[in-house]
Design a protein around this motif. Sequence first.
Motif, PDB file in Angstrom:
ATOM      1  N   ASP A  61       0.764  -1.167  -0.057  1.00 10.87           N
ATOM      2  CA  ASP A  61      -0.204  -0.014   0.040  1.00 10.87           C
ATOM      3  C   ASP A  61       0.459   1.281  -0.369  1.00 10.87           C
ATOM      4  O   ASP A  61       0.468   2.770  -1.023  1.00 10.87           O
ATOM      5  CB  ASP A  61      -1.357  -0.135   1.260  1.00 10.87           C
ATOM      6  N   ASP A  62       1.920   2.139   0.866  1.00  7.15           N
ATOM      7  CA  ASP A  62       3.254   2.039   0.951  1.00  7.15           C
ATOM      8  C   ASP A  62       3.157   2.471  -0.170  1.00  7.15           C
ATOM      9  O   ASP A  62       4.232   4.038  -0.853  1.00  7.15           O
ATOM     10  CB  ASP A  62       3.752   2.622   2.065  1.00  7.15           C
ATOM     11  N   HIS A  63       3.623   1.751  -1.649  1.00  9.59           N
ATOM     12  CA  HIS A  63       4.060   2.301  -2.960  1.00  9.59           C
ATOM     13  C   HIS A  63       2.758   2.592  -3.598  1.00  9.59           C
ATOM     14  O   HIS A  63       3.243   3.039  -5.346  1.00  9.59           O
ATOM     15  CB  HIS A  63       5.038   1.025  -3.444  1.00  9.59           C
ATOM     16  N   CYS A  64       1.811   2.211  -3.576  1.00 10.93           N
ATOM     17  CA  CYS A  64       0.490   2.555  -4.963  1.00 10.93           C
ATOM     18  C   CYS A  64      -0.239   2.421  -4.097  1.00 10.93           C
ATOM     19  O   CYS A  64      -2.125   2.941  -5.141  1.00 10.93           O
ATOM     20  CB  CYS A  64       0.295   1.315  -4.903  1.00 10.93           C
ATOM     21  N   GLN A  65      -1.248   3.273  -3.125  1.00 15.04           N
ATOM     22  CA  GLN A  65      -1.937   3.212  -2.170  1.00 15.04           C
ATOM     23  C   GLN A  65      -2.933   5.166  -3.346  1.00 15.04           C
ATOM     24  O   GLN A  65      -2.094   5.802  -3.444  1.00 15.04           O
ATOM     25  CB  GLN A  65      -2.286   3.774  -0.684  1.00 15.04           C
ATOM     26  N   ARG A  66      -3.899   4.302  -3.374  1.00 15.23           N
ATOM     27  CA  ARG A  66      -4.623   5.406  -4.192  1.00 15.23           C
ATOM     28  C   ARG A  66      -4.383   5.747  -5.409  1.00 15.23           C
ATOM     29  O   ARG A  66      -5.157   7.187  -5.836  1.00 15.23           O
ATOM     30  CB  ARG A  66      -4.768   7.110  -2.994  1.00 15.23           C
ATOM     31  N   MET A  67      -3.032   4.858  -5.904  1.00 16.42           N
ATOM     32  CA  MET A  67      -4.026   4.877  -7.483  1.00 16.42           C
ATOM     33  C   MET A  67      -5.164   4.994  -8.297  1.00 16.42           C
ATOM     34  O   MET A  67      -4.923   5.858  -9.276  1.00 16.42           O
ATOM     35  CB  MET A  67      -2.179   4.293  -8.072  1.00 16.42           C
ATOM     36  N   GLY A  68      -5.318   4.180  -8.169  1.00 16.36           N
ATOM     37  CA  GLY A  68      -6.930   4.227  -9.090  1.00 16.36           C
ATOM     38  C   GLY A  68      -7.433   5.449  -8.185  1.00 16.36           C
ATOM     39  O   GLY A  68      -8.386   6.148  -9.634  1.00 16.36           O
ATOM     40  N   PRO A 119       6.909  -5.270 -11.413  1.00 21.71           N
ATOM     41  CA  PRO A 119       7.981  -6.505 -11.577  1.00 21.71           C
ATOM     42  C   PRO A 119       7.263  -7.691 -11.385  1.00 21.71           C
ATOM     43  O   PRO A 119       5.772  -8.104 -11.912  1.00 21.71           O
ATOM     44  CB  PRO A 119       8.281  -7.183  -9.543  1.00 21.71           C
ATOM     45  N   ALA A 120       7.759  -9.064 -12.513  1.00 22.37           N
ATOM     46  CA  ALA A 120       6.491 -10.085 -12.473  1.00 22.37           C
ATOM     47  C   ALA A 120       5.583 -10.707 -11.225  1.00 22.37           C
ATOM     48  O   ALA A 120       4.114 -11.129 -12.216  1.00 22.37           O
ATOM     49  CB  ALA A 120       7.657 -10.977 -12.928  1.00 22.37           C
ATOM     50  N   CYS A 121       5.973 -10.144 -10.851  1.00 23.87           N
ATOM     51  CA  CYS A 121       5.067 -11.342  -9.271  1.00 23.87           C
ATOM     52  C   CYS A 121       3.826 -10.137  -9.497  1.00 23.87           C
ATOM     53  O   CYS A 121       2.649 -10.626  -8.808  1.00 23.87           O
ATOM     54  CB  CYS A 121       5.780 -10.810  -7.759  1.00 23.87           C
ATOM     55  N   THR A 136      -1.888 -13.993  -6.574  1.00 23.32           N
ATOM     56  CA  THR A 136      -3.285 -13.271  -6.365  1.00 23.32           C
ATOM     57  C   THR A 136      -3.861 -13.031  -4.663  1.00 23.32           C
ATOM     58  O   THR A 136      -3.619 -12.502  -3.941  1.00 23.32           O
ATOM     59  CB  THR A 136      -3.781 -15.371  -6.479  1.00 23.32           C
ATOM     60  N   ASN A 137      -5.532 -13.236  -5.007  1.00 27.82           N
ATOM     61  CA  ASN A 137      -5.812 -12.471  -3.952  1.00 27.82           C
ATOM     62  C   ASN A 137      -6.270 -11.184  -3.244  1.00 27.82           C
ATOM     63  O   ASN A 137      -5.372 -10.933  -2.308  1.00 27.82           O
ATOM     64  CB  ASN A 137      -5.482 -13.221  -2.562  1.00 27.82           C
ATOM     65  N   LEU A 138      -5.783 -10.210  -4.215  1.00 32.06           N
ATOM     66  CA  LEU A 138      -5.232  -8.798  -3.978  1.00 32.06           C
ATOM     67  C   LEU A 138      -6.552  -7.972  -3.922  1.00 32.06           C
ATOM     68  O   LEU A 138      -8.022  -8.509  -4.521  1.00 32.06           O
ATOM     69  CB  LEU A 138      -4.607  -8.234  -5.897  1.00 32.06           C
ATOM     70  N   ASP A 139      -6.855  -6.862  -3.756  1.00 30.89           N
ATOM     71  CA  ASP A 139      -7.794  -6.006  -3.071  1.00 30.89           C
ATOM     72  C   ASP A 139      -7.351  -4.705  -3.195  1.00 30.89           C
ATOM     73  O   ASP A 139      -6.236  -4.300  -3.547  1.00 30.89           O
ATOM     74  CB  ASP A 139      -8.595  -6.379  -2.589  1.00 30.89           C
ATOM     75  N   ARG A 141      -4.844  -4.766  -6.416  1.00 30.05           N
ATOM     76  CA  ARG A 141      -5.441  -5.170  -7.645  1.00 30.05           C
ATOM     77  C   ARG A 141      -5.986  -4.705  -8.653  1.00 30.05           C
ATOM     78  O   ARG A 141      -5.759  -5.236 -10.398  1.00 30.05           O
ATOM     79  CB  ARG A 141      -6.851  -6.216  -7.417  1.00 30.05           C
ATOM     80  N   LEU A 142      -6.193  -3.562  -8.830  1.00 30.88           N
ATOM     81  CA  LEU A 142      -6.294  -2.807  -9.680  1.00 30.88           C
ATOM     82  C   LEU A 142      -4.645  -2.835 -10.905  1.00 30.88           C
ATOM     83  O   LEU A 142      -4.573  -2.406 -12.148  1.00 30.88           O
ATOM     84  CB  LEU A 142      -6.199  -1.118  -9.547  1.00 30.88           C
ATOM     85  N   ILE A 143      -3.684  -2.415 -10.871  1.00 35.95           N
ATOM     86  CA  ILE A 143      -2.163  -2.671 -11.049  1.00 35.95           C
ATOM     87  C   ILE A 143      -2.090  -4.430 -11.641  1.00 35.95           C
ATOM     88  O   ILE A 143      -1.561  -4.288 -12.689  1.00 35.95           O
ATOM     89  CB  ILE A 143      -0.984  -2.809 -10.212  1.00 35.95           C
ATOM     90  N   ARG A 144      -2.853  -4.861 -10.820  1.00 38.56           N
ATOM     91  CA  ARG A 144      -2.178  -6.398 -11.476  1.00 38.56           C
ATOM     92  C   ARG A 144      -3.580  -6.571 -12.782  1.00 38.56           C
ATOM     93  O   ARG A 144      -2.839  -7.283 -13.708  1.00 38.56           O
ATOM     94  CB  ARG A 144      -2.656  -7.086 -11.106  1.00 38.56           C
ATOM     95  N   GLN A 145      -3.913  -5.676 -13.353  1.00 39.08           N
ATOM     96  CA  GLN A 145      -5.177  -5.999 -14.117  1.00 39.08           C
ATOM     97  C   GLN A 145      -4.816  -4.782 -14.584  1.00 39.08           C
ATOM     98  O   GLN A 145      -5.081  -5.010 -16.214  1.00 39.08           O
ATOM     99  CB  GLN A 145      -6.858  -5.574 -13.855  1.00 39.08           C
ATOM    100  N   GLU A 146      -4.300  -3.235 -14.758  1.00 43.44           N
ATOM    101  CA  GLU A 146      -4.129  -2.584 -15.630  1.00 43.44           C
ATOM    102  C   GLU A 146      -2.982  -3.580 -16.682  1.00 43.44           C
ATOM    103  O   GLU A 146      -2.249  -3.824 -17.791  1.00 43.44           O
ATOM    104  CB  GLU A 146      -3.358  -2.141 -14.802  1.00 43.44           C
ATOM    105  N   ALA A 147      -1.923  -3.973 -15.563  1.00 41.08           N
ATOM    106  CA  ALA A 147      -0.322  -4.930 -16.057  1.00 41.08           C
ATOM    107  C   ALA A 147      -0.572  -6.350 -16.876  1.00 41.08           C
ATOM    108  O   ALA A 147      -0.312  -5.693 -17.822  1.00 41.08           O
ATOM    109  CB  ALA A 147       0.228  -5.174 -15.485  1.00 41.08           C
ATOM    110  N   ARG A 148      -1.686  -6.590 -17.016  1.00 41.41           N
ATOM    111  CA  ARG A 148      -2.261  -7.558 -17.331  1.00 41.41           C
ATOM    112  C   ARG A 148      -3.726  -7.429 -18.710  1.00 41.41           C
ATOM    113  O   ARG A 148      -2.873  -8.092 -19.362  1.00 41.41           O
ATOM    114  CB  ARG A 148      -2.980  -8.525 -16.643  1.00 41.41           C
ATOM    115  N   HIS A 149      -3.578  -6.407 -18.975  1.00 45.11           N
ATOM    116  CA  HIS A 149      -4.830  -5.864 -19.780  1.00 45.11           C
ATOM    117  C   HIS A 149      -2.804  -5.628 -20.919  1.00 45.11           C
ATOM    118  O   HIS A 149      -3.111  -5.365 -21.970  1.00 45.11           O
ATOM    119  CB  HIS A 149      -5.259  -5.012 -19.441  1.00 45.11           C
ATOM    120  N   ARG A 150      -2.466  -4.325 -20.034  1.00 44.92           N
ATOM    121  CA  ARG A 150      -1.257  -4.237 -21.458  1.00 44.92           C
ATOM    122  C   ARG A 150      -0.027  -5.119 -21.521  1.00 44.92           C
ATOM    123  O   ARG A 150      -0.231  -5.035 -23.229  1.00 44.92           O
ATOM    124  CB  ARG A 150      -0.517  -3.405 -20.866  1.00 44.92           C
TER     125      ARG A 150
END
Length: 375
Positions: A72-79, A104-106, A111-114, A118-127
């Motif tokens: 969180d301390d590296h991505c909070q409120r990015m959405g 990073p690849a991970c 999994t089990n992100l919220d 989770r938004l970063i994961r979904q955006e990275a997968r989309h791209r």
Amino acid sequence: MTAYVTFYPLGNADSTLLELANKQLLLIDYGNQRNPDDPYDKRCDLAKELRAALRKAGQTHFRVVCFTHLDDDHCQRMGEFFWLQHSTAYQGGDRVEIDEMWVPACALTETNLDGDARLIRQEARHRLWEKKGIRIFSRADRLKTWMASQGMDFESRKHLFVDAGELVPGFAKDGPEAVEFFVHSPFAWRQDETVVVDRNGDSIVFQAVFADADKETYALFGSDVDYSVLTEIVNITRRYGNDGRLRWDLLKLFHHCSYLSLGPDRGVTETEAVPAVKWLFETQGRNRCTIVSPSKPIPLAGTPEDDSTQPPHRQAANHHRRIVREKLGTFTVTMEQNANPPKPLRYEIDRYGIALALAAPSVATAATSKPARQG
């Protein structure tokens, strides 16, 4: 060709802005943890600061946004701030677009992100699916099986990966951006052996080399890695004869001034660094170097904060102060300034080295300070 690096006062959270020689902006992390309902919260309004920086640079978007890992301390409120391609729910209004996302690849496979992670994961997968606007830090082969399980063709996407020991494509010291980025972490082989994702250990670590005329200035960005990962980085880099890839004039301190980035024991007065980390600090930091700690104020001895397991740690800070004192440099804590509330720390990098340029980049009338150059 002048570049700038700005560190934002966010407590124990990270966000660093690089303004390149061609005015393009590269953002490292977005830990906007300020409580807008608390009038006593001294952390800056990161969204407001970044919008001001975009206007000042004449930009409407970020060339790169790097999420070193998904804490969180590296991505909070990015959405709330960014225009995301994977969902129309995060588009429109005054959201800011990202040309290229670094993860990073991970970040793709966890999994089990919220929330924002989770938004970063979904955006990275989309791209990755779209084959553009993404750089994934890992050996491509590591995700070959996972990509097949997602219905993605591996060969047409493997150019989007950057492994440790490589330069990030699209940047060059002799190009208009006048910078190159050398990747130190994550190590694909280390991830192969990890059963559970270790976000800190598998986070992005890189060296930036800024060029102006015949002068080079070196900066290290190390996320939240601990002494064991730093030891791996040092040993591998030296094994390949690449000592210069760990040279630094500017160091964004690891893990908010935690003693665990130096060694396993906190110490009484000063944390003792393990041999590889000792070499990284004492040998590779150059004369008049700068260490910036993105953290809360360093606790005083005997206070309740001094007993906390959470950083910053007084003993680690004493180590860093000693290092810069011996090198005639500076150690600065983002939340520990004379200004109230603290202001962003903006450093200017050019052929003369590095110097504190502007304490408050969002204040157009502020005077520019020119202390002795570092590097």
